[in-house]
Enzyme design. Structure first.
Site, PDB file in Angstrom:
ATOM      1  N   LYS A 143       2.828  10.632  -3.631  1.00 41.43           N
ATOM      2  CA  LYS A 143       1.635   9.791  -3.767  1.00 41.43           C
ATOM      3  C   LYS A 143       1.734   8.732  -2.676  1.00 41.43           C
ATOM      4  CE  LYS A 143      -1.222   7.132  -6.964  1.00 41.43           C
ATOM      5  NZ  LYS A 143      -1.393   5.931  -6.096  1.00 41.43           N
ATOM      6  N   GLY A 200      10.115  -0.071  -5.060  1.00 38.01           N
ATOM      7  CA  GLY A 200       9.090  -1.116  -5.065  1.00 38.01           C
ATOM      8  C   GLY A 200       9.427  -2.224  -6.037  1.00 38.01           C
ATOM      9  N   SER A 201       8.412  -2.749  -6.686  1.00 36.22           N
ATOM     10  CA  SER A 201       8.573  -3.913  -7.555  1.00 36.22           C
ATOM     11  C   SER A 201       9.164  -3.533  -8.904  1.00 36.22           C
ATOM     12  CB  SER A 201       7.209  -4.582  -7.782  1.00 36.22           C
ATOM     13  OG  SER A 201       6.378  -3.740  -8.570  1.00 36.22           O
ATOM     14  N   GLY A 204       6.254  -2.335 -11.233  1.00 33.72           N
ATOM     15  CA  GLY A 204       5.824  -0.959 -10.991  1.00 33.72           C
ATOM     16  C   GLY A 204       6.856   0.051 -11.435  1.00 33.72           C
ATOM     17  N   GLY A 205       8.125  -0.197 -11.093  1.00 29.77           N
ATOM     18  CA  GLY A 205       9.187   0.734 -11.451  1.00 29.77           C
ATOM     19  C   GLY A 205       9.388   0.839 -12.942  1.00 29.77           C
ATOM     20  N   GLU A 224      14.056   2.149  -7.748  1.00 26.25           N
ATOM     21  CA  GLU A 224      14.754   1.018  -7.136  1.00 26.25           C
ATOM     22  C   GLU A 224      13.770  -0.150  -7.148  1.00 26.25           C
ATOM     23  OE1 GLU A 224      15.258  -1.063  -3.234  1.00 26.25           O
ATOM     24  OE2 GLU A 224      15.886   0.995  -2.838  1.00 26.25           O
ATOM     25  N   CYS A 261      14.735  -4.773   0.716  1.00 23.62           N
ATOM     26  CA  CYS A 261      15.287  -4.897  -0.635  1.00 23.62           C
ATOM     27  C   CYS A 261      16.693  -5.471  -0.606  1.00 23.62           C
ATOM     28  CB  CYS A 261      15.283  -3.546  -1.334  1.00 23.62           C
ATOM     29  SG  CYS A 261      15.995  -2.219  -0.348  1.00 23.62           S
ATOM     30  N   GLU A 352      13.789 -12.346  -8.130  1.00 32.13           N
ATOM     31  CA  GLU A 352      13.458 -12.088  -6.725  1.00 32.13           C
ATOM     32  C   GLU A 352      12.111 -12.706  -6.332  1.00 32.13           C
ATOM     33  OE1 GLU A 352      13.251  -8.274  -3.662  1.00 32.13           O
ATOM     34  OE2 GLU A 352      12.639  -7.996  -5.749  1.00 32.13           O
TER      35      GLU A 352
END
Length: 485
Positions: A143, A200-201, A204-205, A224, A261, A352
């Site tokens: 995606k 990503g964030s 989202g994860g 991650e 990251c 973060e």
């Protein structure tokens, strides 16, 4: 183009057909496909670099380097797959014929990969997740990240060309262009999808992980999700490296406009005259550093909001701000400071802020530094800016750190991730959803494999990895002995 549920179903069924094809290939054939994909990516001309530059604002030199890294990833992973390393073939035969057991690893099934915004080549459409999944014998559905759709399409076309030239069906790799959350959800829910990879964030994860676990048949979601990558600056090292370390820290903090990251977003040290001098050097370095443009407006808005919230917390003050630039999508760097007692009272200070933001934490003594270490959640990296003497005197701190991260550094900076077998790019939750696996290095292939054991099967029906005579000439554990025989 948005895809409705029927279109998603079609794509996943194509991927299932691609997976079934890959299941009939051996490690040598899959490696050849991966080499072909690497060659097609390498052959992409200036249009790839220029397109990515326009879509992401990343410098041309950085993109050239990332393209080379991406090509290297495909070849390095292919080399590892070819050796049979991840097949983990085991054969146990009773000399009296009571049993014949053989086991190896095979692909899980179609894998959905969500492209990352900050690495449009190495962690996106043709990135390490796609390479490692195909190496494992899994078809892939990418995606594309909406922040670089044109770049993603160029990479997807290169992969498609390689697949076609190798005589493989198109379903081995599938590309979905959609900014719809619903499309991503349908992909994760589909019964043929057997794993998900995401960079990503945390938000989202975690949403994808929860979705994967809520299915009637739960699937692994390898997400991650970020890290503050704390640096623990110890007294002996600080006393001997004050000025050069200030330069090193600011350079790493601002690398990629803080959009890695692994940027070191938190620095922890013992307060006093040495730390005060160090802060003065940090201010000087930050004042001289150039401001950068972030990947897109959404990331900039999030950065400005989060850093604004940070400096509003009790006990947090601004140490120094970087150069201001009113141009579109440019970020102003910021260094904040706080006492460890305030951080221990407010765990949100150890969350973060994605961007060029650093928090300097001053501890009363080494014991309070240990308390900060204990409060940390899982991290991708922890760095000890320390001498051997410091480590000798801080064994308790060193011991705790090993339970908190996936990569533990002695000196240096966490930015810069080598694509090597011994690299572990992951860490305990919430850095990732599964601390056992890496998303960088050939061992990333392990995420998308499962073992299957064959008992008393005729040789002609076994996978080549397990057949008598070892036709692939891979290392196998036969009756507790490693051999190619």
């Amino acid at each position: 183009m948005d895809r409705n549920e029927n279109e998603i179903d079609y794509v996943v069924k194509q991927a299932e057909a691609g997976f079934q094809f890959l299941q009939k290939t051996d490690v040598i054939e899959r490696a050849e496909l991966m080499y072909a994909i690497a060659a097609e990516i390498e052959a992409l001309g200036d249009i790839l670099i220029e397109t990515a530059h326009l879509e992401t604002a990343l410098p041309l030199g950085r993109l050239q380097g990332e393209k080379a890294r991406t090509v290297n990833q495909w070849r390095r992973y292919a080399d590892a797959v070819r050796t049979g390393l991840y097949s983990e073939a085991r054969i146990d035969r009773d000399p009296n014929g009571q049993f014949d057991l053989r086991k190896y690893n095979k692909g899980l099934g179609p894998v959905v990969v969500f492209g990352a915004s900050n690495f449009p080549f190495a962690f996106s459409t043709a990135g390490g997740d796609t390479a490692s999944a195909i190496g494992a014998g899994c078809s892939v559905i990418v995606k594309a990240h909406p922040a670089h759709l044109k770049t993603s399409q160029l990479m997807a076309d290169a992969i498609d060309r390689a697949i076609s030239k190798q005589g493989a069906p198109s379903g081995v790799f599938n590309h979905v262009l959609s900014d719809s959350f619903a499309a991503g959800q349908e992909l994760v829910r589909h019964r043929f999808v057997k794993a998900v990879a995401f960079t990503g964030s945390f938000r989202g994860g975690k949403a994808l992980f929860d979705l994967g676990q809520s299915r009637p048949d739960p699937i692994p979601v390898f997400a991650e999700m970020g890290s503050v990558n704390p640096v623990f600056l110890l007294p002996d090292y600080l006393g001997n490296n004050l000025e050069p370390f200030a330069k090193q820290y600011i350079a790493s903090l601002l690398l990629g406009v803080g959009q890695f990251c692994t940027n070191p977003g938190v620095l922890v040290s013992v307060g006093g005259e040495q730390l005060d001098r160090f802060k003065a050097e940090l201010k000087k370095e930050l004042q001289a550093a150039a401001t950068g443009k972030m990947l897109h407006a959404g990331i900039l808005d999030s950065y400005n909001r989060l850093k604004g919230e940070m400096v509003q917390y009790d006990g947090v003050s601004i140490l120094e701000e970087g150069q201001d630039n009113t141009a579109q999508d440019f970020a102003q760097a910021l260094l904040a400071e706080a006492e460890a007692s305030q951080v221990l009272a407010n765990p949100k200070l150890l969350e973060e802020v994605f961007g060029p933001f650093g928090l300097i934490i001053s501890c009363a003594d080494l014991n309070e530094m240990k308390n900060v270490m204990e409060q940390l959640e899982g991290q991708i990296t922890i760095t000890f800016a320390a001498s051997a003497q410091d480590i000798h005197e801080c064994q308790a701190l060193f011991s705790i750190a090993q339970d908190k991260c996936g990569r533990l550094l002695f000196q240096g900076m966490p930015t810069g991730v080598e694509v090597q077998y011994a690299m572990h790019h992951g860490g305990p939750y919430p850095a990732t959803t599964d601390a056992r696996f890496t998303s960088v290095g050939p061992d990333a292939v392990k995420r998308f494999l499962r073992p299957i054991s064959f008992q008393n099967w005729p040789n002609e029906f076994l996978p080549k990895e397990l057949q008598d005579g070892n036709p692939l000439q891979i290392d196998r554990l036969v009756n507790q002995q490693w051999t190619k025989a």
